[in-house]
Design an enzyme around this catalytic site. Structure first.
Site, PDB file in Angstrom:
ATOM      1  N   GLN A  82      47.111  59.404  27.803  1.00  0.00           N
ATOM      2  CA  GLN A  82      46.931  59.189  26.359  1.00  0.00           C
ATOM      3  C   GLN A  82      45.448  59.065  26.009  1.00  0.00           C
ATOM      4  O   GLN A  82      44.981  59.563  24.991  1.00  0.00           O
ATOM      5  CB  GLN A  82      47.635  57.908  25.917  1.00  0.00           C
ATOM      6  N   ARG A  85      43.314  62.152  25.529  1.00  0.00           N
ATOM      7  CA  ARG A  85      43.632  62.964  24.354  1.00  0.00           C
ATOM      8  C   ARG A  85      42.598  62.777  23.238  1.00  0.00           C
ATOM      9  O   ARG A  85      42.563  63.566  22.305  1.00  0.00           O
ATOM     10  CB  ARG A  85      45.039  62.634  23.839  1.00  0.00           C
ATOM     11  N   ARG A  87      39.412  63.543  21.990  1.00  0.00           N
ATOM     12  CA  ARG A  87      38.589  64.648  22.471  1.00  0.00           C
ATOM     13  C   ARG A  87      37.098  64.493  22.244  1.00  0.00           C
ATOM     14  O   ARG A  87      36.298  65.172  22.862  1.00  0.00           O
ATOM     15  CB  ARG A  87      39.099  65.956  21.830  1.00  0.00           C
ATOM     16  N   ARG A 168      44.664  52.982  18.168  1.00  0.00           N
ATOM     17  CA  ARG A 168      45.200  52.353  19.371  1.00  0.00           C
ATOM     18  C   ARG A 168      45.294  50.833  19.320  1.00  0.00           C
ATOM     19  O   ARG A 168      45.900  50.228  20.204  1.00  0.00           O
ATOM     20  CB  ARG A 168      44.370  52.796  20.585  1.00  0.00           C
TER      21      ARG A 168
END
EC number: 2.1.1.148
Lengths: 251, 251, 251, 251
Positions: A82, A85, A87, A168
């Site tokens: 995760q 991801r 970027r 997050r």
């Protein structure tokens, strides 16, 4: 095997020491005809003003000039998959092609919802069995559980961190990456409290786009937002935030 | 007005102080089962080995962990427009919407091929005339010449710098951005000589992808490449490089 | 020379024809155990639902799968310099090193606040004079005014377009790039009305993050936001949007 | 369970139909004063010339205008974790938080070096046991083996594909992602043979940077490179490439 979970380590190993000042000078230079030398003796107060203004008016590009490198150790490959991801960041990850998680180096992340580590021990035995039967290391790892531990070095700038935290720190994020994110926030707030003053899950970020007086994680001011982007209604947002944050107590 | 051209300033105002070591540790951690603390006492020799290996084997991602912030002052908008085309970087630019390049702040970059600054003075007079006739600042600047001076704060990591240098140190690059690039290289080599040892125009970069012994800008080893990517044949490449580099003597 | 300004052209020359469906299938696949073939016969209604849900819940990554290529012609280098600052996009720009804006190809963008084109004619004469005195093309352009016309081919995916629109449709954006942005919105809405239904300046985007019923540019529902990110208070936002949009009437 | 490995599917589900032409027109426009309409009737021959020139002279930015969307199904999380490390691309991945790989949906990738699927069956039983004991889905997956199957939708532009192929077609790449890469190359070559004519592992890419006559995967011309970037000497490179490519025969 100890069932205490979340034994991962998050360490800020390098960062732009004068990052807040760099950001403030850059912001000021965009409005000025003078160069770096004319701005370099900026007071701490002025730094605070330029940095806060940049964030509260969505002048995000300027906060990219400050950068943070973390060593993140002992997280699962569920979490690392995760993490990478995101970027706009730089990653170096421990390779299970070259670094066998054997013996004392096998320390899988076991979710708190498990009663014991039996399944993870079984997986380990199958892994070892495969290695012993001649399966090469880079293939044997197909048997390792997704919870197997890995290490990464991660560099993100402050803008990407704001974006990462927005997603997050939210209670909807998967619990392990959420715990990592809250820990990363602790680390950067310690060194750059002005810059990360308004960081938080997206409910906080979005609220500051649309309200008169800014809000932080620390003060529980009432939300103007009718709901957060994930659908939690105004009255439930603070509870949801505190609930998300409590993941750190499970360590 | 002084016709001496290339009066721009390129200053490295912030960078990852321990960048070479960070890169070396990250590279090592990708092959190791141990964490940051076990690698942090790395010798300078070992740092050199990991860093050089990363570059010579194209393990570029690891060098992203070291970051560099420049204040670039007094370049033209011809050059700044090319500069910001490098997308893996962060920019803050002086805004001519808010910062009028008037009086002593009007210091256009005048190419050495011009005999005098007359045209630039005429443009300036037209700009002032427009302002005086009530044209707002953000519109009057449509009259400013492309050579008008601007300032930027630019942050790039070492990988992007290698890419930027590959393209912009080349003699085919436009002379102003080329001069800026050679100056930036000087700055970063001063602080991180190991990391930027193999930096150069693309002919050098590509040569190191395909030859046994690495080559640097300093040694004039014969090229294995039949031609550079721009079409210069083997025998002409060193002359082409020296020619490109000589731009700095025009300052 | 005609003083009618904003003669630029914005043309959508290529795009992902089935982009809305691709996005819907990708979104569905993230929740499904089945593959592409099992989802490919999706009804238009279902496409609409998945696409709208993605946008209204901030599931932005999925809308990156649809891409748009524009030919943007006759804009100034003032505008192009701002445009290429959007880094998650692809650009090919007409080079004034190789393509001389002479004779009928000199069509500078003259802001409406100018009463005549005199200044731009003077600049042109200085440019021609420099060329005639032997200054090479790539240097003579330092004299061209910032308003000089240029052409670009630009590719952005739908997520970047949402971001671009958020910033550049806003009344605070400089008028020329704002006009370009409104025109680009027209183009993509024509081909993908579902996907761009919620596009707008940041006030609209942010409002949809925090309100129960979504809002679009077409319906003038009252804002929940106390202010937009630029500081316009709730009561003034719609007027501000209409004012921004009116730039297209100046063409 | 069938031990035939590499049962993954790679399908090109959408792409820029006129991508080669778009690239050619964009490349031409960068050298021209004329707009799109003046170039749109380009012959196929001219398209070929502009596209090949762009690639052989490293004018990479222009090939970004053509984009490719793949549905990649039935690969392992070992491979997907590597795949998403390519940051200039868009991904939507099947979530094991929401989509349980149970029953007929459990189809782990079993490396050919395994003699049987016993270990993967044991892992599966542990996963089911955890689910049955009340461990929530998003936690139970910590027990799933890294070889567990997943699906992704991936969009990359032609420039990123060249970069991806350079790294992942190489015999040093891990075999599963290597097989995926060779399959993706097949797919894009089928639709855009001119554009992907010079694609290959980095040995081919780098060779074309430095040699007079271009080389492709199809012709076995002798290398000028003394070695590839991974250290394979000149004489061994073609054998190395054929060896890498043979992964597809294992399907």
């Amino acid at each position: 095997m100890n069932l205490t979970t979340l034994n991962f380590k998050v360490r800020l190993v390098s960062y732009t020491k004068d990052g807040e000042k760099i950001i403030a000078i850059a912001a000021k230079m965009s409005r000025s005809r003078r160069g770096w030398d004319d701005h370099v003796d900026m007071s701490e107060d002025e730094v605070r003003t330029w940095v806060s203004d940049a964030i509260l008016h969505g002048y995000w590009s300027v906060i990219e000039h400050s950068s943070y490198t973390f060593s993140i150790e002992g997280i699962s490959r569920v979490a690392s998959h995760q993490l990478v991801r995101h970027r706009i960041a730089s990653y170096t990850q421990m390779s299970h092609r070259f670094a066998k998680p054997k013996d004392e180096f096998y320390r899988p992340v076991i979710p708190p919802s498990f009663k014991d580590d039996e399944g993870f021990q079984t997986s380990y035995r199958e892994y070892i069995k495969a290695l012993e039967s001649g399966v090469p290391e880079e293939d044997a790892r197909y048997l390792l559980p997704n919870g197997v531990n890995t290490n990464l070095v991660v560099t993100m700038n402050a803008r990407e961190l704001y974006n990462f935290f927005g997603l997050r720190l939210c209670s909807r994020a998967q619990w392990e990456i959420r715990a990592i994110a809250w820990k990363m926030l602790e680390e950067v707030k310690r060194v750059h409290p002005t810059l990360f003053r308004y960081a938080g899950p997206n409910c906080i970020i979005h609220e500051n786009f649309i309200r008169e007086e800014p809000i932080t994680l620390e003060d529980e001011k009432e939300f103007v937002s009718q709901r957060c982007i994930e659908g939690v209604p105004r009255q439930g947002i603070w509870k949801c935030i505190r609930n998300s944050q409590s993941i750190l107590n499970k360590r």
